[in-house]
Design an enzyme around this catalytic site. Structure first.
Site, PDB file in Angstrom:
ATOM      1  N   ARG A  92      43.117 -40.090 -16.886  1.00 42.07           N
ATOM      2  CA  ARG A  92      43.551 -38.832 -16.277  1.00 42.07           C
ATOM      3  C   ARG A  92      44.728 -39.085 -15.356  1.00 42.07           C
ATOM      4  NH1 ARG A  92      41.244 -36.720 -11.189  1.00 42.07           N
ATOM      5  NH2 ARG A  92      41.832 -34.521 -10.883  1.00 42.07           N
ATOM      6  N   ARG A 123      46.545 -22.272   1.372  1.00 41.81           N
ATOM      7  CA  ARG A 123      46.398 -23.004   2.626  1.00 41.81           C
ATOM      8  C   ARG A 123      46.820 -22.135   3.808  1.00 41.81           C
ATOM      9  NH1 ARG A 123      45.490 -28.262   1.378  1.00 41.81           N
ATOM     10  NH2 ARG A 123      46.178 -28.995  -0.667  1.00 41.81           N
ATOM     11  N   LYS A 150      39.143 -25.855 -16.371  1.00 35.55           N
ATOM     12  CA  LYS A 150      38.303 -26.340 -15.284  1.00 35.55           C
ATOM     13  C   LYS A 150      37.512 -25.159 -14.714  1.00 35.55           C
ATOM     14  CE  LYS A 150      40.310 -29.245 -12.409  1.00 35.55           C
ATOM     15  NZ  LYS A 150      41.370 -29.849 -11.537  1.00 35.55           N
ATOM     16  N   THR A 184      33.598 -34.777 -10.573  1.00 37.74           N
ATOM     17  CA  THR A 184      33.611 -34.659  -9.111  1.00 37.74           C
ATOM     18  C   THR A 184      32.443 -35.383  -8.436  1.00 37.74           C
ATOM     19  OG1 THR A 184      34.505 -32.417  -9.403  1.00 37.74           O
ATOM     20  CG2 THR A 184      34.086 -33.151  -7.171  1.00 37.74           C
TER      21      THR A 184
END
Length: 481
Positions: free
Chosen positions: A35, A76, A217, A275
């Protein structure tokens, strides 16, 4: 005879794994796909790593898959006058579009799309959910909130908005540049972040133009709710448990993981579980028992692949992390309970000739002395159907198309072998027998199953199943032209 590890291992490359020696070691101890995380590093750095992967592929003679993981839009907060501020539970706090540096009462949130979607009662999660706020009033340029979980909020911390569908494309300007770069480079798979709806996937596939497969995802509640539609248009799925565990209660993630894996298998599309699988191995050579159990659970559930992130990209023990995953996989797959679980979760839905042929191949392999199922394939679809059956014998994918073989490195139980184009069925059977012998899955005393389509080299023509001897002399005596 050789036994193949069925579940595949994806290793992320980064500062700890950027040279030929380390990447080759990762491959040799079990990595099937590498990846490239487009959230970090430059295009030049990714190209160096990609070139090393292709050199290893040439040196070993085995296909290696490359996954380019797109960053997705990052939400953010702005900056604070003193770098940070403390938020107390029950106190008010405002987000707005004012670029002035923030304090303990307000901060800039430079995303008008968020304010356009917010409603009273919506939650805002900051810094991976460590700080939580609930909206009490909002408009096109502000959101007044009450702090429900306090803490220190600092410059440019990430924001999650789990309760609404944001009017944001999954592909930012950076993602579009990275997607084109990855496709030109030769990446086999693209991982699409921030998927909320099937249209996000359709857009990415249009930009990829068939040069790479698109893997969605699943990291937002909206994606989980629209999963059936997203799965239909995706080539594969990643259960990205990081953000999913931020935006949903953490206890909701395991059952979601189980459901998504089963749906992917029923659709014959590969699924990666990702993860924090061996998070402690970033700093420690020994994983926790809970991490080992987590990896094992994903394998028992039938995932096609399990993934390492920072463990192999930036950790102190990248090779040991892959070795650990490989050891867990081999232990689980040798457990009789594993076969019981895998076979109990098999889907019985069959709609096409190819469905019937691969189901028959699996049943023959389970009831007779067959050493491998060998599939001639152009696109890889027949192999994907065989993998859905989760047979007890290895699956050998034979194709003259290198890109197809690389793509199949992500699929459960597949050993990908490059072969020349064939024009006669007897050639196909001979090549399959040689591959089974050459790679240690059979000897001349064994039999194999060969699946192919006539006419050859045409997609979607799977129509032949042949039980054949591995002894070429017997093939020439008995097989039709």
């Amino acid at each position: 005879m050789r036994r193949l590890r069925n579940v595949k291992i994806v290793a992320t490359l980064g500062p700890a794994s950027s040279d030929y020696k380390t990447i080759r070691a990762l491959f040799e101890v079990g990595a099937d796909m590498f990846r490239l995380n487009m959230s970090h590093g430059t295009h030049a750095e990714h190209k160096v790593r990609y070139d090393i992967i292709r050199q290893i592929e040439a040196d070993t003679g085995r296909p290696v898959a490359v996954l380019a993981d797109l960053q997705g839009p990052k939400l953010r907060v702005g900056t604070f006058a003193f770098g940070a501020a403390d938020l107390e539970e029950g106190e008010p706090f405002r987000f707005d579009l004012d670029p002035t540096e923030g304090d303990g009462h307000r901060v800039c949130l430079p995303h008008p799309e968020i304010f356009a979607a917010l409603e009273t009662g919506s939650r805002l999660l900051v810094n991976d959910g460590k700080i939580r706020l609930r909206v009490t009033a909002c408009g096109p340029d502000f959101a007044d909130c009450v702090v429900t979980v306090g803490g220190t909020i600092s410059n440019r911390k990430g924001v999650n908005v789990p309760d609404v569908v944001l009017p944001l494309a999954a592909l930012s300007a950076k993602d579009r540049e990275d997607l084109e770069f990855a496709c030109e480079l030769g990446a086999d798979w693209l991982a699409l972040s921030f998927v909320q709806r099937p249209e996000d996937v359709i857009e990415a596939k249009a930009l990829a133009r068939g040069r790479a497969q698109v893997l969605s995802k699943i990291e937002k509640p909206q994606a989980e709710r629209a999963f059936d539609e997203i799965l239909k248009v995706s080539d594969g799925i990643m259960v990205a448990r990081g953000d999913l565990g931020v935006e949903l209660p953490v206890e909701a993630v395991p059952p979601i993981q189980k459901r998504l894996i089963r749906k992917c298998r029923a659709a014959a599309k590969p699924v990666i579980v990702a993860t924090q699988m061996l998070e402690s191995m970033i700093e420690s050579p020994m994983p926790t028992r809970a991490e080992i159990s987590d990896v094992a659970t994903a394998i028992y559930e039938g995932a096609d692949a399990i993934m390492l992130s920072a463990e192999s990209a930036a950790g102190r023990y990248p090779v040991e992390a892959v070795q650990t995953m490989n050891a867990v996989a081999r232990s689980v797959e040798s457990d009789p309970t594993y076969r019981d679980i895998i076979e109990a979760s098999r889907s019985a839905k069959r709609q096409t000739v190819a469905d019937g042929i691969v189901a028959a191949a699996r049943e023959i392999a389970e009831t007779t002395d067959v050493s491998a199922i060998c599939c001639y394939t152009q696109s890889g679809k027949t192999v994907a159907l065989v993998c859905r059956e989760r047979p007890r014998v290895p699956v050998i994918a034979l194709s003259p198309i290198t890109q197809t073989l690389r793509k199949l490195c992500l699929s459960w139980g597949v050993h990908a072998v490059r072969c020349d184009e064939v024009s006669r069925f007897k050639e196909a059977v001979v090549n399959a027998a040689r591959a089974a012998r050459d790679y240690g899955f059979a000897d001349e005393s064994h039999q194999i199953i060969v699946i192919a389509g006539v006419p050859f080299n045409v997609q979607g023509t799977t129509n032949i199943l042949r039980v054949a001897p591995c002894d070429e002399r017997l093939i020439y005596r008995t097989d039709p032209e």
